[in-house]
Design an enzyme around this catalytic site. Structure first.
Site, mmCIF file in Angstrom:
data_model
loop_
_atom_site.group_PDB
_atom_site.id
_atom_site.type_symbol
_atom_site.label_atom_id
_atom_site.label_comp_id
_atom_site.label_asym_id
_atom_site.label_seq_id
_atom_site.Cartn_x
_atom_site.Cartn_y
_atom_site.Cartn_z
ATOM 1 N N GLY A 10 0.822 -1.217 0.000
ATOM 2 C CA GLY A 10 0.000 0.000 0.000
ATOM 3 C C GLY A 10 0.852 1.261 0.000
ATOM 4 N N PHE A 11 0.188 2.373 0.176
ATOM 5 C CA PHE A 11 0.850 3.686 0.147
ATOM 6 C C PHE A 11 1.953 3.769 1.212
ATOM 7 C CE2 PHE A 11 0.018 8.076 2.155
ATOM 8 C CZ PHE A 11 1.122 8.658 1.553
ATOM 9 N N ILE A 12 1.580 3.664 2.461
ATOM 10 C CA ILE A 12 2.576 3.826 3.533
ATOM 11 C C ILE A 12 3.530 2.628 3.548
ATOM 12 C CG2 ILE A 12 2.894 4.038 6.035
ATOM 13 C CD1 ILE A 12 0.109 5.413 6.111
ATOM 14 N N TYR A 152 -14.826 2.690 10.770
ATOM 15 C CA TYR A 152 -13.374 2.625 10.555
ATOM 16 C C TYR A 152 -12.643 3.003 11.847
ATOM 17 C CZ TYR A 152 -8.674 4.154 9.269
ATOM 18 O OH TYR A 152 -7.316 4.327 9.231
ATOM 19 N N LYS A 156 -10.207 0.676 14.300
ATOM 20 C CA LYS A 156 -8.792 0.945 14.620
ATOM 21 C C LYS A 156 -8.593 0.983 16.140
ATOM 22 C CE LYS A 156 -6.134 1.494 11.694
ATOM 23 N NZ LYS A 156 -5.468 0.441 10.847
HETATM 24 N N1 LIG Z 1 -2.997 7.108 4.874
HETATM 25 C C1 LIG Z 1 -3.394 7.714 5.984
HETATM 26 O O1 LIG Z 1 -3.583 8.943 6.010
HETATM 27 C C2 LIG Z 1 -3.628 6.925 7.236
HETATM 28 C C3 LIG Z 1 -4.028 7.614 8.400
HETATM 29 C C4 LIG Z 1 -4.246 6.895 9.569
HETATM 30 C C5 LIG Z 1 -4.030 5.528 9.598
HETATM 31 N N2 LIG Z 1 -3.649 4.879 8.461
HETATM 32 C C6 LIG Z 1 -3.449 3.426 8.524
HETATM 33 O O2 LIG Z 1 -2.215 3.098 7.906
HETATM 34 C C7 LIG Z 1 -2.318 1.823 7.266
HETATM 35 C C8 LIG Z 1 -1.901 1.922 5.801
HETATM 36 O O3 LIG Z 1 -2.732 2.869 5.141
HETATM 37 P P1 LIG Z 1 -2.487 3.294 3.611
HETATM 38 O O4 LIG Z 1 -2.955 4.681 3.473
HETATM 39 O O5 LIG Z 1 -1.120 2.909 3.200
HETATM 40 O O6 LIG Z 1 -3.591 2.366 2.900
HETATM 41 P P2 LIG Z 1 -3.442 1.382 1.650
HETATM 42 O O7 LIG Z 1 -4.849 0.952 1.330
HETATM 43 O O8 LIG Z 1 -2.636 2.003 0.576
HETATM 44 O O9 LIG Z 1 -2.643 0.157 2.253
HETATM 45 C C9 LIG Z 1 -3.270 -0.911 2.943
HETATM 46 C C10 LIG Z 1 -2.768 -2.212 2.311
HETATM 47 O O10 LIG Z 1 -3.346 -3.300 3.032
HETATM 48 C C11 LIG Z 1 -3.715 -4.309 2.100
HETATM 49 N N3 LIG Z 1 -4.782 -5.120 2.692
HETATM 50 C C12 LIG Z 1 -6.059 -4.761 2.936
HETATM 51 N N4 LIG Z 1 -6.740 -5.790 3.468
HETATM 52 C C13 LIG Z 1 -5.867 -6.820 3.587
HETATM 53 C C14 LIG Z 1 -5.985 -8.152 4.055
HETATM 54 N N5 LIG Z 1 -7.146 -8.624 4.520
HETATM 55 N N6 LIG Z 1 -4.889 -8.958 4.009
HETATM 56 C C15 LIG Z 1 -3.701 -8.493 3.517
HETATM 57 N N7 LIG Z 1 -3.539 -7.232 3.040
HETATM 58 C C16 LIG Z 1 -4.611 -6.400 3.081
HETATM 59 C C17 LIG Z 1 -4.179 -3.536 0.873
HETATM 60 O O11 LIG Z 1 -4.123 -4.315 -0.323
HETATM 61 C C18 LIG Z 1 -3.212 -2.360 0.861
HETATM 62 O O12 LIG Z 1 -2.084 -2.616 0.029
HETATM 63 C C19 LIG Z 1 -3.756 1.359 7.479
HETATM 64 O O13 LIG Z 1 -3.771 0.530 8.622
HETATM 65 C C20 LIG Z 1 -4.515 2.643 7.767
HETATM 66 O O14 LIG Z 1 -5.651 2.405 8.569
HETATM 67 C C21 LIG Z 1 -3.441 5.544 7.278
#
Ligand SMILES: NC(=O)c1ccc[n+]([C@@H]2O[C@H](COP(=O)([O-])OP(=O)(O)OC[C@H]3O[C@@H](n4cnc5c(N)ncnc54)[C@H](O)[C@@H]3O)[C@@H](O)[C@H]2O)c1
Length: 315
Positions: A10-12, A152, A156
């Protein structure tokens, strides 16, 4: 270290992987490339690592506990960084069961697989959304009474609570990092900054929910990743830490700044505030600074400039 990064495509996760590999760690990525947004983008995110001997990608679901356990023991992982989740506040209002299944049951599956295989070190990606519309601003980790206002956010928070039980029962070392709206290259395409920059650069209308007064603390991705690395170095006991950005500004101010930086304007369409949206997020970073030395380095203006340059190149 050998680190299992869930959601690493994913992104992060992809940015974090890049830095972990640069530092000499071995990264095992478990990601099911879900359909929350184009899985092709996630494949692009990890393209650069595929082929590196220190990187292993496994396409699979965190809810399959046996799979997670096999990966942990098979690769002799010592730490888990758990990012895999169904992200996004608004869609969770319409699919609460899916969010609870992935974010809560999925986290439980990871915790159980860790217990089963004796892996005791975990960094959990939590969210500023757990605070909800709590009255104390800026948000402090030790203020009680988190008030999540979306499935959501609740999912969390539930994941944090489960993590605490595993710390208490089995002495896991766990840091829950409460991330504040993260932006930068590869940001999820549905997020506001991505949408606004896309609208400005393509001269298509921007959709704004609410009157523009909603305030967000925005964190540049490099700062978020630094927070994870610092948490990794200081992973001991149980802690919840705010990992936020340098500034909090309103949506209206954000749009003005983006107009200035892109040199473009576009039509703005206003819609009512969406259910589940919070009115503000603001991070008190005192605890993160004291415990792990976290301090955001990238001012908003500079981060946005970097994001716009990346966005222009990818088009
Ligand atoms: N981006 C933000 O601003 C933000 C803010 C607060 C918290 N978060 C948390 O950071 C984390 C990453 O967020 P992101 O923005 O990179 O999102 P993202 O959707 O880009 O990354 C999440 C990844 O998890 C994978 N995924 C989802 N369900 C899955 C499963 N059942 N089994 C295996 N892989 C699975 C997805 O394919 C994806 O690649 C998440 O936990 C999100 O809740 C993000």
């Amino acid at each position: 270290m050998t680190i299992l990064v869930t959601g690493g495509a994913g992104f992060i996760g992809s940015h974090l992987t890049e830095r972990l590999l640069q530092l000499g760690h071995t990264v095992i990525c478990l990601d099911n490339l879900d359909d929350y947004y184009d899985p092709g983008l996630k494949q692009q995110h990890i393209q650069a690592f595929t082929g590196s001997p220190a990187y292993h990608f496994i396409k699979g679901d965190i809810r399959r506990q046996e799979l997670v356990a096999d990966i942990l023991s098979g690769h002799q992982c010592d730490t888990v960084i758990h990012l895999a989740a169904r992200a996004g506040v608004r869609p969770s209002v319409f699919a609460p069961a899916l969010y609870v299944d992935v974010n809560v049951n999925g986290t439980l599956s990871v915790l159980e697989a860790m217990r089963q295989t004796g892996v005791r070190r975990l960094i959990l990606a939590s969210s500023s959304s757990v605070y909800g519309n709590t009255p104390g601003i800026p948000f402090r980790e030790d203020q009680t009474g988190e008030q999540p206002v979306s499935p959501y956010a609740s999912s969390k928070y539930a994941a944090e609570l489960l993590a605490h039980a595993y710390h208490s029962l089995y002495h896991f070392d766990i840091s829950c990092l409460r991330l504040f709206t993260v932006y930068g290259p590869r940001q999820r395409p549905e997020m506001a900054i991505s949408q606004f920059v896309h609208g400005l650069l393509t001269q298509t209308p921007i959709r704004v929910f609410g009157d523009g007064s909603v305030v967000r603390n925005y964190t540049y991705i490099d700062d978020t990743v630094t927070g994870f690395l610092q948490a990794l170095t200081h992973l001991q006991g149980f802690q919840r830490l705010n990992i936020g950005g340098a500034e909090a500004i309103s949506l209206q101010q954000l749009i003005s700044l983006l107009e200035q930086l892109t040199g473009q304007t576009t039509r703005i369409q206003h819609f009512p505030l969406q259910p589940g949206d919070v009115l503000y997020t603001a991070a008190d970073l005192t605890l993160a600074q004291r415990r792990i030395g976290y301090h955001p380095a990238i001012p908003l203006r500079e981060g946005l400039q970097r994001f716009i340059s990346w966005h222009k190149k990818k088009r």
